[in-house]
Write a protein that holds these residues in place. Structure first.
Motif, mmCIF file in Angstrom:
data_model
loop_
_atom_site.group_PDB
_atom_site.id
_atom_site.type_symbol
_atom_site.label_atom_id
_atom_site.label_comp_id
_atom_site.label_asym_id
_atom_site.label_seq_id
_atom_site.Cartn_x
_atom_site.Cartn_y
_atom_site.Cartn_z
ATOM 1 N N PHE A 1 0.849 -1.189 0.000
ATOM 2 C CA PHE A 1 0.000 0.000 0.000
ATOM 3 C C PHE A 1 0.891 1.247 0.000
ATOM 4 C CE2 PHE A 1 -2.526 -3.352 1.895
ATOM 5 C CZ PHE A 1 -3.759 -3.211 1.255
ATOM 6 N N PRO A 2 0.690 2.167 -0.938
ATOM 7 C CA PRO A 2 1.583 3.330 -1.046
ATOM 8 C C PRO A 2 1.520 4.292 0.129
ATOM 9 C CG PRO A 2 -0.307 3.566 -2.515
ATOM 10 C CD PRO A 2 -0.341 2.166 -1.986
ATOM 11 N N SER A 3 0.449 4.212 0.921
ATOM 12 C CA SER A 3 0.301 5.158 2.023
ATOM 13 C C SER A 3 -0.707 4.628 3.034
ATOM 14 C CB SER A 3 -0.186 6.519 1.504
ATOM 15 O OG SER A 3 -1.503 6.395 0.970
ATOM 16 N N LYS A 4 -0.728 5.251 4.201
ATOM 17 C CA LYS A 4 -1.731 4.933 5.212
ATOM 18 C C LYS A 4 -3.125 5.235 4.662
ATOM 19 C CE LYS A 4 -2.403 7.744 8.705
ATOM 20 N NZ LYS A 4 -2.383 8.490 9.984
ATOM 21 N N ARG A 5 -3.242 6.292 3.877
ATOM 22 C CA ARG A 5 -4.541 6.656 3.307
ATOM 23 C C ARG A 5 -5.051 5.580 2.351
ATOM 24 N NH1 ARG A 5 -3.723 11.765 2.198
ATOM 25 N NH2 ARG A 5 -5.049 12.568 3.853
ATOM 26 N N ALA A 6 -4.144 4.891 1.677
ATOM 27 C CA ALA A 6 -4.557 3.815 0.772
ATOM 28 C C ALA A 6 -5.220 2.676 1.557
ATOM 29 C CB ALA A 6 -3.361 3.291 -0.019
ATOM 30 N N LEU A 7 -4.720 2.423 2.751
ATOM 31 C CA LEU A 7 -5.350 1.418 3.613
ATOM 32 C C LEU A 7 -6.748 1.876 4.025
ATOM 33 C CD1 LEU A 7 -2.309 0.492 5.868
ATOM 34 C CD2 LEU A 7 -3.700 -1.172 4.619
ATOM 35 N N LEU A 8 -6.864 3.141 4.367
ATOM 36 C CA LEU A 8 -8.174 3.687 4.744
ATOM 37 C C LEU A 8 -9.159 3.580 3.589
ATOM 38 C CD1 LEU A 8 -9.880 5.234 6.879
ATOM 39 C CD2 LEU A 8 -9.091 7.352 5.786
ATOM 40 N N TYR A 9 -8.711 3.915 2.390
ATOM 41 C CA TYR A 9 -9.598 3.846 1.226
ATOM 42 C C TYR A 9 -10.045 2.409 0.973
ATOM 43 C CZ TYR A 9 -11.448 4.150 -3.475
ATOM 44 O OH TYR A 9 -12.259 4.067 -4.571
ATOM 45 N N GLU A 10 -9.147 1.449 1.127
ATOM 46 C CA GLU A 10 -9.495 0.044 0.934
ATOM 47 C C GLU A 10 -10.619 -0.360 1.890
ATOM 48 O OE1 GLU A 10 -9.623 -3.842 -0.357
ATOM 49 O OE2 GLU A 10 -8.595 -2.129 -1.267
ATOM 50 N N ILE A 11 -10.507 0.050 3.138
ATOM 51 C CA ILE A 11 -11.525 -0.278 4.143
ATOM 52 C C ILE A 11 -12.855 0.382 3.801
ATOM 53 C CG2 ILE A 11 -12.195 0.085 6.556
ATOM 54 C CD1 ILE A 11 -9.131 -0.112 7.197
ATOM 55 N N ILE A 12 -12.813 1.666 3.494
ATOM 56 C CA ILE A 12 -14.039 2.424 3.251
ATOM 57 C C ILE A 12 -14.718 1.997 1.958
ATOM 58 C CG2 ILE A 12 -14.954 4.736 2.760
ATOM 59 C CD1 ILE A 12 -12.992 5.851 4.782
ATOM 60 N N ALA A 13 -13.931 1.807 0.897
ATOM 61 C CA ALA A 13 -14.511 1.416 -0.397
ATOM 62 C C ALA A 13 -15.133 0.033 -0.329
ATOM 63 C CB ALA A 13 -13.439 1.469 -1.482
#
Length: 207
Positions: free
Chosen positions: A52-64
């Protein structure tokens, strides 16, 4: 070794996402670091960044993934409905059951939403608008058919959706009612609030 890690496979993306979910739910997105997530799975931050390129990418994966799963549940509720009142019932049950059954993911998806990048946020908001419109238009249809008695369908829809979302804030596994039982109770309350005449559903407590 932490239970979230596996010795043979290293840190698979799913394990990383689960660790991030637990951290975000407990500490909030802004209160969590990538290093903390990596520590939960006994790996280095570099391992996280390799997937994952960033912590935000992990957040997006969870939310999406959470929103896509809920959307699929609501689609299925519409397909199974026999009439408009039944559609409201099934939509309410699907919405509440999801927020209870997946309370951690739902909590992060609802309350950390605005930490997404603008383009990511826009795609999620489109799904949320679809869900809101589905409930609103179903209640409006029931009102027009004389099956529901609501003076302000738009406001009623917002109230119904808010009730479901709030479940993720307080529900925990092992509560007196199962997610299924809770969803049935909420559907009963919602239909009463909307003026529909229905038979009371008796839901047995968790044993």
């Amino acid at each position: 070794m932490n239970a979230l890690a596996t010795a043979d496979e290293g840190a698979a993306p799913g394990i990383m996402v689960r660790a991030a979910l637990e951290a975000f739910a407990k500490h909030g997105y802004n209160g969590t670091t990538t290093r903390q997530i990596a520590k939960m799975i006994d790996r280095s931050s570099a391992v996280i960044y390799s997937r994952f390129p960033s912590k935000r990418a992990l957040l997006y994966e969870i939310i999406a993934s959470s929103h896509e799963s809920l959307k699929a549940d609501l689609d299925e509720a519409v397909r199974q409905a026999t009439d408009t009142v039944d559609c409201v019932r099934r939509l309410t049950m699907a919405h509440v059951k999801f927020h209870a059954q997946h309370c951690l993911a739902a909590r992060v998806a609802n309350y950390e939403l605005y930490n997404l990048a603008p383009n990511e946020l826009q795609s999620i908001l489109q799904m949320r608008h679809w869900m809101e419109a589905l409930m609103r238009e179903t209640i409006m249809k029931g009102t027009e058919e004389g099956l529901l008695h609501v003076s302000d369908p738009a406001l009623a829809s917002s109230a119904v959706m808010s009730m479901g979302i709030d479940v993720s804030r307080w529900y925990r596994e092992g509560r007196r009612l199962t997610p299924e039982g809770l969803s049935q109770r909420y559907a009963e309350y919602v239909l009463a609030m909307l003026g529909a005449k229905t038979e009371r559903v008796t839901v047995p407590p968790r044993r």
